[in-house]
Design a protein around this motif. Sequence first.
Motif, PDB file in Angstrom:
ATOM      1  N   LEU A 151      31.980  63.017  92.039  1.00 53.14           N
ATOM      2  CA  LEU A 151      32.694  62.881  90.767  1.00 53.14           C
ATOM      3  C   LEU A 151      32.452  61.511  90.157  1.00 53.14           C
ATOM      4  CD1 LEU A 151      36.143  64.502  91.625  1.00 53.14           C
ATOM      5  CD2 LEU A 151      34.351  65.464  90.209  1.00 53.14           C
ATOM      6  N   LEU A 152      32.595  60.471  90.966  1.00 52.52           N
ATOM      7  CA  LEU A 152      32.399  59.110  90.464  1.00 52.52           C
ATOM      8  C   LEU A 152      30.958  58.903  90.018  1.00 52.52           C
ATOM      9  CD1 LEU A 152      34.502  57.085  93.044  1.00 52.52           C
ATOM     10  CD2 LEU A 152      35.070  57.560  90.654  1.00 52.52           C
ATOM     11  N   HIS A 153      30.032  59.445  90.773  1.00 52.79           N
ATOM     12  CA  HIS A 153      28.618  59.320  90.437  1.00 52.79           C
ATOM     13  C   HIS A 153      28.331  59.965  89.077  1.00 52.79           C
ATOM     14  CE1 HIS A 153      24.357  58.816  91.222  1.00 52.79           C
ATOM     15  NE2 HIS A 153      24.162  60.092  90.953  1.00 52.79           N
ATOM     16  N   GLN A 154      28.874  61.166  88.865  1.00 51.66           N
ATOM     17  CA  GLN A 154      28.661  61.857  87.600  1.00 51.66           C
ATOM     18  C   GLN A 154      29.315  61.116  86.442  1.00 51.66           C
ATOM     19  OE1 GLN A 154      29.143  66.014  87.203  1.00 51.66           O
ATOM     20  NE2 GLN A 154      28.672  66.395  89.344  1.00 51.66           N
ATOM     21  N   LEU A 155      30.511  60.611  86.663  1.00 54.74           N
ATOM     22  CA  LEU A 155      31.198  59.884  85.592  1.00 54.74           C
ATOM     23  C   LEU A 155      30.467  58.595  85.236  1.00 54.74           C
ATOM     24  CD1 LEU A 155      34.925  60.453  86.479  1.00 54.74           C
ATOM     25  CD2 LEU A 155      33.693  61.298  84.497  1.00 54.74           C
ATOM     26  N   ALA A 156      29.888  57.959  86.239  1.00 50.58           N
ATOM     27  CA  ALA A 156      29.136  56.737  85.968  1.00 50.58           C
ATOM     28  C   ALA A 156      27.934  57.034  85.077  1.00 50.58           C
ATOM     29  CB  ALA A 156      28.677  56.107  87.283  1.00 50.58           C
ATOM     30  N   LYS A 157      27.341  58.221  85.236  1.00 54.81           N
ATOM     31  CA  LYS A 157      26.199  58.613  84.417  1.00 54.81           C
ATOM     32  C   LYS A 157      26.617  59.009  83.005  1.00 54.81           C
ATOM     33  CE  LYS A 157      23.119  60.391  87.999  1.00 54.81           C
ATOM     34  NZ  LYS A 157      22.478  61.604  88.511  1.00 54.81           N
ATOM     35  N   ARG A 158      27.806  59.599  82.851  1.00 51.56           N
ATOM     36  CA  ARG A 158      28.247  60.115  81.547  1.00 51.56           C
ATOM     37  C   ARG A 158      29.717  59.783  81.295  1.00 51.56           C
ATOM     38  NH1 ARG A 158      27.826  65.878  81.237  1.00 51.56           N
ATOM     39  NH2 ARG A 158      28.155  65.564  79.041  1.00 51.56           N
ATOM     40  N   PRO A 159      30.073  58.502  81.183  1.00 50.36           N
ATOM     41  CA  PRO A 159      31.488  58.148  80.998  1.00 50.36           C
ATOM     42  C   PRO A 159      32.075  58.682  79.691  1.00 50.36           C
ATOM     43  CG  PRO A 159      30.086  56.243  80.647  1.00 50.36           C
ATOM     44  CD  PRO A 159      29.211  57.337  81.182  1.00 50.36           C
ATOM     45  N   GLU A 160      31.234  59.010  78.728  1.00 51.62           N
ATOM     46  CA  GLU A 160      31.724  59.521  77.439  1.00 51.62           C
ATOM     47  C   GLU A 160      32.458  60.850  77.600  1.00 51.62           C
ATOM     48  OE1 GLU A 160      27.701  61.370  78.018  1.00 51.62           O
ATOM     49  OE2 GLU A 160      28.535  59.389  78.333  1.00 51.62           O
ATOM     50  N   THR A 161      32.231  61.569  78.699  1.00 51.77           N
ATOM     51  CA  THR A 161      32.919  62.855  78.886  1.00 51.77           C
ATOM     52  C   THR A 161      34.428  62.670  78.988  1.00 51.77           C
ATOM     53  OG1 THR A 161      32.629  62.772  81.276  1.00 51.77           O
ATOM     54  CG2 THR A 161      30.965  63.980  80.022  1.00 51.77           C
ATOM     55  N   LEU A 162      34.851  61.512  79.456  1.00 51.33           N
ATOM     56  CA  LEU A 162      36.291  61.258  79.554  1.00 51.33           C
ATOM     57  C   LEU A 162      36.927  61.030  78.195  1.00 51.33           C
ATOM     58  CD1 LEU A 162      36.734  58.919  82.624  1.00 51.33           C
ATOM     59  CD2 LEU A 162      37.398  61.310  82.389  1.00 51.33           C
ATOM     60  N   PHE A 163      36.164  60.598  77.236  1.00 50.34           N
ATOM     61  CA  PHE A 163      36.727  60.198  75.953  1.00 50.34           C
ATOM     62  C   PHE A 163      36.226  61.047  74.784  1.00 50.34           C
ATOM     63  CE2 PHE A 163      36.345  56.563  78.811  1.00 50.34           C
ATOM     64  CZ  PHE A 163      37.689  56.320  79.025  1.00 50.34           C
ATOM     65  N   SER A 164      35.609  62.170  75.096  1.00 48.27           N
ATOM     66  CA  SER A 164      35.039  62.998  74.035  1.00 48.27           C
ATOM     67  C   SER A 164      36.057  63.923  73.398  1.00 48.27           C
ATOM     68  CB  SER A 164      33.878  63.832  74.596  1.00 48.27           C
ATOM     69  OG  SER A 164      34.372  64.762  75.541  1.00 48.27           O
ATOM     70  N   GLY A 165      37.275  63.955  73.937  1.00 52.70           N
ATOM     71  CA  GLY A 165      38.304  64.828  73.385  1.00 52.70           C
ATOM     72  C   GLY A 165      38.143  66.266  73.836  1.00 52.70           C
ATOM     73  N   LEU A 176      40.424  65.359  86.911  1.00 56.55           N
ATOM     74  CA  LEU A 176      39.009  65.667  86.762  1.00 56.55           C
ATOM     75  C   LEU A 176      38.659  66.828  87.678  1.00 56.55           C
ATOM     76  CD1 LEU A 176      37.576  62.047  86.806  1.00 56.55           C
ATOM     77  CD2 LEU A 176      37.941  63.529  84.825  1.00 56.55           C
ATOM     78  N   LYS A 177      38.059  67.856  87.105  1.00 53.45           N
ATOM     79  CA  LYS A 177      37.686  69.044  87.873  1.00 53.45           C
ATOM     80  C   LYS A 177      36.179  69.141  87.978  1.00 53.45           C
ATOM     81  CE  LYS A 177      38.252  74.009  88.298  1.00 53.45           C
ATOM     82  NZ  LYS A 177      38.555  73.919  89.706  1.00 53.45           N
ATOM     83  N   GLU A 178      35.723  69.394  89.192  1.00 54.94           N
ATOM     84  CA  GLU A 178      34.301  69.651  89.384  1.00 54.94           C
ATOM     85  C   GLU A 178      34.094  71.161  89.327  1.00 54.94           C
ATOM     86  OE1 GLU A 178      30.528  68.382  92.159  1.00 54.94           O
ATOM     87  OE2 GLU A 178      32.540  68.041  92.930  1.00 54.94           O
ATOM     88  N   LEU A 179      33.307  71.606  88.365  1.00 51.39           N
ATOM     89  CA  LEU A 179      33.025  73.026  88.190  1.00 51.39           C
ATOM     90  C   LEU A 179      32.011  73.493  89.223  1.00 51.39           C
ATOM     91  CD1 LEU A 179      32.712  73.049  84.280  1.00 51.39           C
ATOM     92  CD2 LEU A 179      34.734  73.588  85.667  1.00 51.39           C
ATOM     93  N   ASP A 180      31.870  74.808  89.365  1.00 50.68           N
ATOM     94  CA  ASP A 180      30.890  75.366  90.311  1.00 50.68           C
ATOM     95  C   ASP A 180      29.474  74.866  90.022  1.00 50.68           C
ATOM     96  OD1 ASP A 180      32.906  76.751  91.585  1.00 50.68           O
ATOM     97  OD2 ASP A 180      32.532  78.627  90.515  1.00 50.68           O
ATOM     98  N   SER A 181      29.206  74.574  88.744  1.00 53.65           N
ATOM     99  CA  SER A 181      27.884  74.076  88.346  1.00 53.65           C
ATOM    100  C   SER A 181      27.647  72.633  88.788  1.00 53.65           C
ATOM    101  CB  SER A 181      27.755  74.148  86.826  1.00 53.65           C
ATOM    102  OG  SER A 181      28.659  73.221  86.217  1.00 53.65           O
ATOM    103  N   GLY A 182      28.722  71.952  89.248  1.00 52.12           N
ATOM    104  CA  GLY A 182      28.614  70.544  89.618  1.00 52.12           C
ATOM    105  C   GLY A 182      29.040  69.615  88.497  1.00 52.12           C
ATOM    106  N   GLU A 183      29.201  70.157  87.287  1.00 54.86           N
ATOM    107  CA  GLU A 183      29.646  69.364  86.145  1.00 54.86           C
ATOM    108  C   GLU A 183      31.108  68.953  86.343  1.00 54.86           C
ATOM    109  OE1 GLU A 183      30.294  69.861  81.312  1.00 54.86           O
ATOM    110  OE2 GLU A 183      29.632  71.573  82.493  1.00 54.86           O
ATOM    111  N   VAL A 184      31.441  67.739  85.909  1.00 51.47           N
ATOM    112  CA  VAL A 184      32.808  67.243  85.998  1.00 51.47           C
ATOM    113  C   VAL A 184      33.424  67.280  84.607  1.00 51.47           C
ATOM    114  CG1 VAL A 184      34.249  65.251  86.555  1.00 51.47           C
ATOM    115  CG2 VAL A 184      32.226  65.752  87.925  1.00 51.47           C
ATOM    116  N   VAL A 185      34.614  67.897  84.508  1.00 45.66           N
ATOM    117  CA  VAL A 185      35.276  67.995  83.213  1.00 45.66           C
ATOM    118  C   VAL A 185      36.727  67.525  83.343  1.00 45.66           C
ATOM    119  CG1 VAL A 185      33.827  69.877  82.362  1.00 45.66           C
ATOM    120  CG2 VAL A 185      35.939  70.424  83.567  1.00 45.66           C
ATOM    121  N   PRO A 186      37.225  66.821  82.324  1.00 42.90           N
ATOM    122  CA  PRO A 186      38.642  66.449  82.338  1.00 42.90           C
ATOM    123  C   PRO A 186      39.488  67.660  81.954  1.00 42.90           C
ATOM    124  CG  PRO A 186      37.569  65.564  80.380  1.00 42.90           C
ATOM    125  CD  PRO A 186      36.511  66.247  81.188  1.00 42.90           C
ATOM    126  N   CYS A 187      40.599  67.852  82.654  1.00 43.26           N
ATOM    127  CA  CYS A 187      41.491  68.983  82.381  1.00 43.26           C
ATOM    128  C   CYS A 187      42.898  68.479  82.107  1.00 43.26           C
ATOM    129  CB  CYS A 187      41.556  69.926  83.576  1.00 43.26           C
ATOM    130  SG  CYS A 187      40.032  70.810  83.889  1.00 43.26           S
TER     131      CYS A 187
END
Length: 175
Positions: free
Chosen positions: A21-35, A110-121
């Motif tokens: 999760l941390l690794h993915q967020l470090a690559k795409r921190p904008e996902t936390l703030f994209s609304g 933060l939820k890790e989906l089956d695809s490995g993508e991390v999404v804020p819920c």
Amino acid sequence: MKSKKKAGKPQVKPSGPAQSLLHQLAKRPETLFSGSFRQQTAALCFRYKRENAEIEVLIVTSRGSRNWIIPKGWPVKKKTLAESAAIEAFEEAGVRGKVLERAIGRYTYLKELDSGEVVPCIVDVFQIEAEILHDRFKELGQRVIAWVSPVEAARRVREIELKSLLIDFKPRVVA
């Protein structure tokens, strides 16, 4: 002359799902703030202890990480969020009961989906007073179930906002 390292607490690096999760967020921190928070619904199930007016709340382990959580999931099409929470309570723990139709709170995680993508819920939490505990339900054997005090439940869960909901929880009257 070699320098000596200060003796202190060793640095602990996250491992397993947390590291991912941390690794993915470090690559795409904008996902936390994209609304683009995803909506989920959860059941805060409770029951009264037989000997007094104290309550116990239901916590279950997640299927993946085995962390303690409350029953939660995605909203069910053509069902209200409260109805969806009741479905989760039954599928994950065999609980049926009186559902308060208005959310008693919400939390984010933060939820890790089956695809490995991390999404804020964002999770809307609905109170359910347990009336029937079924011994057969969809996810039987996939989770550990515990009825504990709200304080103990708060101690076991990881999400800070959920800890607060559990500590402050006082059952409301269902009309």
